[in-house]
Design a protein around this motif. Structure first.
Motif, PDB file in Angstrom:
ATOM      1  N   PRO A 369      -1.457  -7.762  76.240  1.00  0.00           N
ATOM      2  CA  PRO A 369      -1.996  -6.451  76.572  1.00  0.00           C
ATOM      3  C   PRO A 369      -0.967  -5.343  76.345  1.00  0.00           C
ATOM      4  O   PRO A 369       0.246  -5.573  76.467  1.00  0.00           O
ATOM      5  CB  PRO A 369      -2.350  -6.594  78.062  1.00  0.00           C
ATOM      6  CG  PRO A 369      -2.603  -8.049  78.250  1.00  0.00           C
ATOM      7  CD  PRO A 369      -1.619  -8.732  77.338  1.00  0.00           C
ATOM      8  N   ARG A 370      -1.440  -4.144  76.023  1.00  0.00           N
ATOM      9  CA  ARG A 370      -0.530  -3.036  75.705  1.00  0.00           C
ATOM     10  C   ARG A 370       0.431  -2.766  76.842  1.00  0.00           C
ATOM     11  O   ARG A 370       1.613  -2.453  76.604  1.00  0.00           O
ATOM     12  CB  ARG A 370      -1.374  -1.795  75.399  1.00  0.00           C
ATOM     13  CG  ARG A 370      -0.597  -0.582  74.845  1.00  0.00           C
ATOM     14  CD  ARG A 370      -0.213  -0.738  73.384  1.00  0.00           C
ATOM     15  NE  ARG A 370      -1.258  -1.405  72.620  1.00  0.00           N
ATOM     16  CZ  ARG A 370      -2.386  -0.823  72.165  1.00  0.00           C
ATOM     17  NH1 ARG A 370      -2.601   0.456  72.398  1.00  0.00           N
ATOM     18  NH2 ARG A 370      -3.252  -1.521  71.460  1.00  0.00           N
ATOM     19  N   THR A 371      -0.022  -2.896  78.078  1.00  0.00           N
ATOM     20  CA  THR A 371       0.871  -2.643  79.208  1.00  0.00           C
ATOM     21  C   THR A 371       2.031  -3.628  79.242  1.00  0.00           C
ATOM     22  O   THR A 371       3.153  -3.271  79.621  1.00  0.00           O
ATOM     23  CB  THR A 371       0.101  -2.709  80.544  1.00  0.00           C
ATOM     24  OG1 THR A 371      -0.660  -3.929  80.588  1.00  0.00           O
ATOM     25  CG2 THR A 371      -0.835  -1.524  80.688  1.00  0.00           C
ATOM     26  N   THR A 372       1.781  -4.876  78.834  1.00  0.00           N
ATOM     27  CA  THR A 372       2.855  -5.878  78.771  1.00  0.00           C
ATOM     28  C   THR A 372       3.842  -5.515  77.680  1.00  0.00           C
ATOM     29  O   THR A 372       5.066  -5.625  77.859  1.00  0.00           O
ATOM     30  CB  THR A 372       2.268  -7.277  78.514  1.00  0.00           C
ATOM     31  OG1 THR A 372       1.361  -7.615  79.561  1.00  0.00           O
ATOM     32  CG2 THR A 372       3.368  -8.331  78.449  1.00  0.00           C
ATOM     33  N   LEU A 373       3.326  -5.093  76.534  1.00  0.00           N
ATOM     34  CA  LEU A 373       4.206  -4.671  75.442  1.00  0.00           C
ATOM     35  C   LEU A 373       5.077  -3.500  75.865  1.00  0.00           C
ATOM     36  O   LEU A 373       6.297  -3.486  75.610  1.00  0.00           O
ATOM     37  CB  LEU A 373       3.359  -4.299  74.222  1.00  0.00           C
ATOM     38  CG  LEU A 373       4.115  -3.705  73.028  1.00  0.00           C
ATOM     39  CD1 LEU A 373       5.138  -4.696  72.491  1.00  0.00           C
ATOM     40  CD2 LEU A 373       3.144  -3.283  71.928  1.00  0.00           C
TER      41      LEU A 373
END
Length: 386
Positions: A369-373
């Motif tokens: 997910p973008r938040t993890t990236l």
């Protein structure tokens, strides 16, 4: 249907190799090449239906399996694969190892293009062969092929196989047709069989096109072996399923014998079911996944330009594995990996594991997910600027 790739799903405590291997639960793992997204709902539904039966004995691979595989490559990649060319096995790494066993004898040489997938090295070594490298050329944040060096290395009569990574891990290249034509011409000229690992073939970004090596011509088909699996594209690596495609009957018989000798001739029912569901019903999910991965890459590239200009990333044409140039730090990549884990709570792959040419680089897995990236990039930036 719109699929949600932003949803955070905890994998800790599931015996995930990626998430449960670090000593500290605070370490964010962005190393092992599997995705943090649930697979296509059609696959989950097909597996649930099978699980409800409750009996999981030895499985046979039905004719429907071969049909969905051949239909998929015909429809999506314009490559006609005959059913009798296919040998199923438990994974691409066992496939590569068995092919080397089948087509070489100990002390033969196997040609690779470094930096490259590290399991190539162990498959060569475990079969008593010698690795020969034709290093890729790095410039302007991308890699190209040194054809003169490749020709020189392939001309060695001891070289029997070239292991091709198409698309290439970790360089991120999706080889153009004309590049593959030059590789194939060199190998055919010198009697070298091309064994093409095409496990990442579905994960190709806009503006680029995957060309199956064996689809280029009849000569290429007859002088090559292709390894395929839905595992990377559909995040089902744990279900252990792959296919070897070999049109030449003599080579195929040798490979089939080696698959049986290596005891990787059986697969589990879930891999068979998941493959059919993926290729029959997973295409729209895959298309949206590719869009999301590409957007992740674009985000990372812009983040690095703005906040980490001394740490450029390669042009990513395919896969979800980003190659970052960290040579500015002057640290061995294994030391950087260690320091990132201990001081930055971030786990990346040290570039040296992909060959000498990977020293000073780090490999990121952005299939999350973008938040993890964003979390991972922030941790890296904080570590660098501490």
């Amino acid at each position: 249907m719109k699929y949600d790739f932003d949803k955070q799903i905890s994998r800790r405590g599931t015996d995930s190799y990626k998430w449960d291997s670090a000593e500290s639960e605070h370490v964010l793992p962005m190393w092992v090449a599997d995705m943090d997204f649930p697979t296509a709902p059609a696959i989950v539904d097909a597996l649930k239906k099978r699980i409800e039966h409750g009996i999981f004995g030895y499985t046979r691979v039905p004719e429907s399996y071969y049909k969905v595989v051949t239909d998929w490559f015909s429809r999506r990649h314009n490559w006609t694969v005959n059913r009798e060319w296919i040998i199923y096995t438990s994974g691409v790494v066992p496939a590569v190892s068995a092919i080397i066993k089948a087509l070489t004898v100990p002390s033969d040489k196997v040609l690779v293009q470094t930096p490259v997938y590290n399991c190539f090295f162990s498959s060569i070594r475990n079969n008593g062969c010698e690795m020969v490298s034709s290093p890729l050329c790095y410039a302007d944040n991308t890699y190209t092929i040194d054809y003169a060096d490749l020709e020189c290395k392939a001309a060695d009569p001891k070289v029997k196989i070239m292991l091709l990574c198409n698309p290439h891990n970790p360089a991120g290249r999706v080889w153009k047709r004309e590049e593959l034509v030059r590789i194939g011409a060199i190998c055919i000229r010198h009697g070298v069989t091309v064994v093409s690992d095409e496990i990442h073939c579905e994960l190709v970004f806009p503006g680029h096109c995957y060309t199956p090596f064996a689809s280029i011509s009849e000569d290429f088909l007859r002088h090559s072996v292709t390894c395929l699996s839905p595992s990377k594209a559909f995040n089902i690596a744990g279900l252990q399923i792959a296919n070897i495609v070999c049109a030449d009957a003599n080579r195929r018989a040798k490979i089939d014998r080696a698959i049986n000798d290596n005891e990787v001739c059986d697969v589990n029912p879930f891999g068979v079911i998941a493959t059919q569901a993926a290729y029959n019903e997973g295409e729209k999910w895959l298309d949206q996944l590719i869009e999301y991965l590409h957007a992740n890459y674009l985000y990372m590239r812009e983040f690095c330009r703005e906040h980490l200009p001394e740490f450029p990333v390669t042009v990513l044409e395919g896969t979800y594995l980003v190659w970052m140039d960290c040579r500015k730090l002057g640290l061995p990549s294994e030391e950087l990996e260690r320091q990132l884990m201990e001081q930055g709570d971030l786990w990346l792959n040290a570039g040296i594991m992909y060959g000498m040419e990977g020293e000073g680089f780090m490999r990121w897995n952005i299939a999350c997910p973008r938040t993890t990236l964003i979390d991972g990039l922030t941790r890296f930036s904080n570590f660098i600027h501490r």
